[in-house]
Scaffold this motif. Structure first.
Motif, PDB file in Angstrom:
ATOM      1  N   MET A   1       0.967  -1.165  -0.061  1.00 15.07           N
ATOM      2  CA  MET A   1      -0.072   0.006   0.109  1.00 15.07           C
ATOM      3  C   MET A   1       0.935   1.218  -0.085  1.00 15.07           C
ATOM      4  O   MET A   1       0.693   2.112  -0.895  1.00 15.07           O
ATOM      5  N   HIS A   2       1.932   1.357   0.700  1.00 15.55           N
ATOM      6  CA  HIS A   2       2.762   2.639   0.909  1.00 15.55           C
ATOM      7  C   HIS A   2       3.199   2.598  -0.264  1.00 15.55           C
ATOM      8  O   HIS A   2       3.682   3.831  -1.148  1.00 15.55           O
ATOM      9  N   SER A   3       3.904   1.579  -1.076  1.00 14.77           N
ATOM     10  CA  SER A   3       4.564   1.647  -2.362  1.00 14.77           C
ATOM     11  C   SER A   3       3.634   2.054  -3.466  1.00 14.77           C
ATOM     12  O   SER A   3       4.058   3.000  -4.309  1.00 14.77           O
ATOM     13  N   PHE A   4       2.360   1.663  -3.488  1.00 17.35           N
ATOM     14  CA  PHE A   4       1.514   2.153  -4.581  1.00 17.35           C
ATOM     15  C   PHE A   4       1.374   3.692  -4.355  1.00 17.35           C
ATOM     16  O   PHE A   4       1.169   4.348  -5.328  1.00 17.35           O
ATOM     17  N   LYS A   5       1.327   4.019  -3.134  1.00 17.57           N
ATOM     18  CA  LYS A   5       1.088   5.630  -2.815  1.00 17.57           C
ATOM     19  C   LYS A   5       2.456   6.241  -3.050  1.00 17.57           C
ATOM     20  O   LYS A   5       2.373   7.552  -3.002  1.00 17.57           O
ATOM     21  N   GLY A   6       3.600   5.664  -3.022  1.00 16.66           N
ATOM     22  CA  GLY A   6       4.730   6.290  -3.254  1.00 16.66           C
ATOM     23  C   GLY A   6       5.317   6.881  -1.905  1.00 16.66           C
ATOM     24  O   GLY A   6       6.156   7.807  -1.836  1.00 16.66           O
ATOM     25  N   ALA A   7       4.920   6.306  -0.914  1.00 17.09           N
ATOM     26  CA  ALA A   7       5.451   6.647   0.460  1.00 17.09           C
ATOM     27  C   ALA A   7       6.250   5.461   1.034  1.00 17.09           C
ATOM     28  O   ALA A   7       6.191   4.234   0.656  1.00 17.09           O
ATOM     29  N   TYR A   8       6.736   5.867   2.326  1.00 11.88           N
ATOM     30  CA  TYR A   8       7.687   4.886   3.031  1.00 11.88           C
ATOM     31  C   TYR A   8       7.117   4.433   4.168  1.00 11.88           C
ATOM     32  O   TYR A   8       6.171   5.195   4.711  1.00 11.88           O
ATOM     33  N   VAL A   9       7.349   3.103   4.340  1.00  7.93           N
ATOM     34  CA  VAL A   9       6.873   2.348   5.460  1.00  7.93           C
ATOM     35  C   VAL A   9       7.130   3.106   6.865  1.00  7.93           C
ATOM     36  O   VAL A   9       8.536   3.197   6.875  1.00  7.93           O
ATOM     37  N   GLU A  10       6.634   3.443   7.914  1.00  9.39           N
ATOM     38  CA  GLU A  10       7.212   4.179   9.040  1.00  9.39           C
ATOM     39  C   GLU A  10       7.715   2.881  10.006  1.00  9.39           C
ATOM     40  O   GLU A  10       6.634   2.310  10.463  1.00  9.39           O
TER      41      GLU A  10
ATOM     42  N   ALA B   1       8.889   2.791  12.765  1.00  8.82           N
ATOM     43  CA  ALA B   1       8.318   3.224  14.315  1.00  8.82           C
ATOM     44  C   ALA B   1       7.061   2.728  14.603  1.00  8.82           C
ATOM     45  O   ALA B   1       6.566   2.185  15.573  1.00  8.82           O
ATOM     46  N   LEU B   2       6.366   3.111  13.551  1.00  9.05           N
ATOM     47  CA  LEU B   2       4.618   2.989  13.559  1.00  9.05           C
ATOM     48  C   LEU B   2       4.370   1.366  13.686  1.00  9.05           C
ATOM     49  O   LEU B   2       3.408   0.950  14.378  1.00  9.05           O
ATOM     50  N   MET B   3       5.183   0.716  12.642  1.00  4.89           N
ATOM     51  CA  MET B   3       4.661  -0.716  12.383  1.00  4.89           C
ATOM     52  C   MET B   3       5.347  -1.486  13.337  1.00  4.89           C
ATOM     53  O   MET B   3       4.663  -2.425  13.908  1.00  4.89           O
ATOM     54  N   ALA B   4       6.396  -1.113  14.041  1.00  8.11           N
ATOM     55  CA  ALA B   4       6.846  -2.011  14.971  1.00  8.11           C
ATOM     56  C   ALA B   4       6.071  -1.779  16.503  1.00  8.11           C
ATOM     57  O   ALA B   4       6.218  -2.682  17.298  1.00  8.11           O
ATOM     58  N   ALA B   5       5.337  -0.711  16.665  1.00  7.27           N
ATOM     59  CA  ALA B   5       4.705  -0.122  17.991  1.00  7.27           C
ATOM     60  C   ALA B   5       3.680  -1.159  18.278  1.00  7.27           C
ATOM     61  O   ALA B   5       3.188  -1.906  17.668  1.00  7.27           O
TER      62      ALA B   5
END
Length: 187
Positions: free
Chosen positions: A172-181, A183-187
């Motif tokens: 989803m992030h790649s399709f939107k051109g954004a990077y996966v955060e 810190a947010l995913m690991a929390a």
């Protein structure tokens, strides 16, 4: 190096793989040496000293598993987001591929696209196919995919977050051109 290892192990198992079969085996199984060796042992039991083709390989590991990654890779194009996610879900839920194997194969694919995008390669069918696929992406989009795959792999190894959710997030992030955060995913 992986292809060389597989060819060497195949010889130890008295199996001769056609070049296309060797590529398909690595593409479908990934870089897990135990799984690769297991598939080679199965091939040796069925085919002995006979030369193994892609069709023979599909009979042993299943044509769905053999084609799962190819179908996923070919679906990743701008405007094909829903189709790509549907194939990703089907691939993971069917057990055809593990998330780590999917990340490995997609990373190889996007590295090939990046090389083709900047003109590194020697021509031939594989290069031409990569060049055509790379034309659907900007260099930045390819870099975003590579970075998000790297981050998803890191999170797979260092968190207890559900694997499918990590991959879907990377997509989803790649399709939107954004990077996966991270810190947010690991929390």
């Amino acid at each position: 190096d992986l292809r060389k290892w597989v060819a060497q192990e195949a010889r130890h198992c008295n199996v001769e793989l056609e070049s296309e079969a060797l590529d398909a085996l690595v593409r479908s199984v990934g870089d897990d040496l135990f799984d690769l060796k297991n598939e080679l042992v199965k091939l040796s039991l069925l085919y002995g000293d006979r030369r193994v083709s892609v069709a023979d390989l599909a009979a042993v590991i299943g044509s769905y598993r053999l084609n799962a990654i190819r179908d996923l890779v070919e679906s990743i194009r701008p405007g094909q987001e829903a189709r790509s996610l549907a194939i990703l879900h089907r691939t993971i839920r069917s057990g055809a591929e593990r998330p780590a194997g999917i990340i490995y194969q997609l990373t190889r694919h996007f590295l090939d696209l990046l090389k083709a995008k900047v003109g590194i390669g020697q021509g031939g069918y594989r290069y031409d196919r990569s060049k055509r696929a790379a034309d659907a992406f900007s260099a930045r989009e390819i870099m975003v995919w590579l970075e998000n795959l790297r981050r998803a792999e890191l999170l797979l190894k260092t968190s207890s977050f559900p694997e499918e959710t990590l991959l879907v997030g990377a997509f989803m992030h790649s399709f939107k051109g954004a990077y996966v955060e991270l810190a947010l995913m690991a929390a």
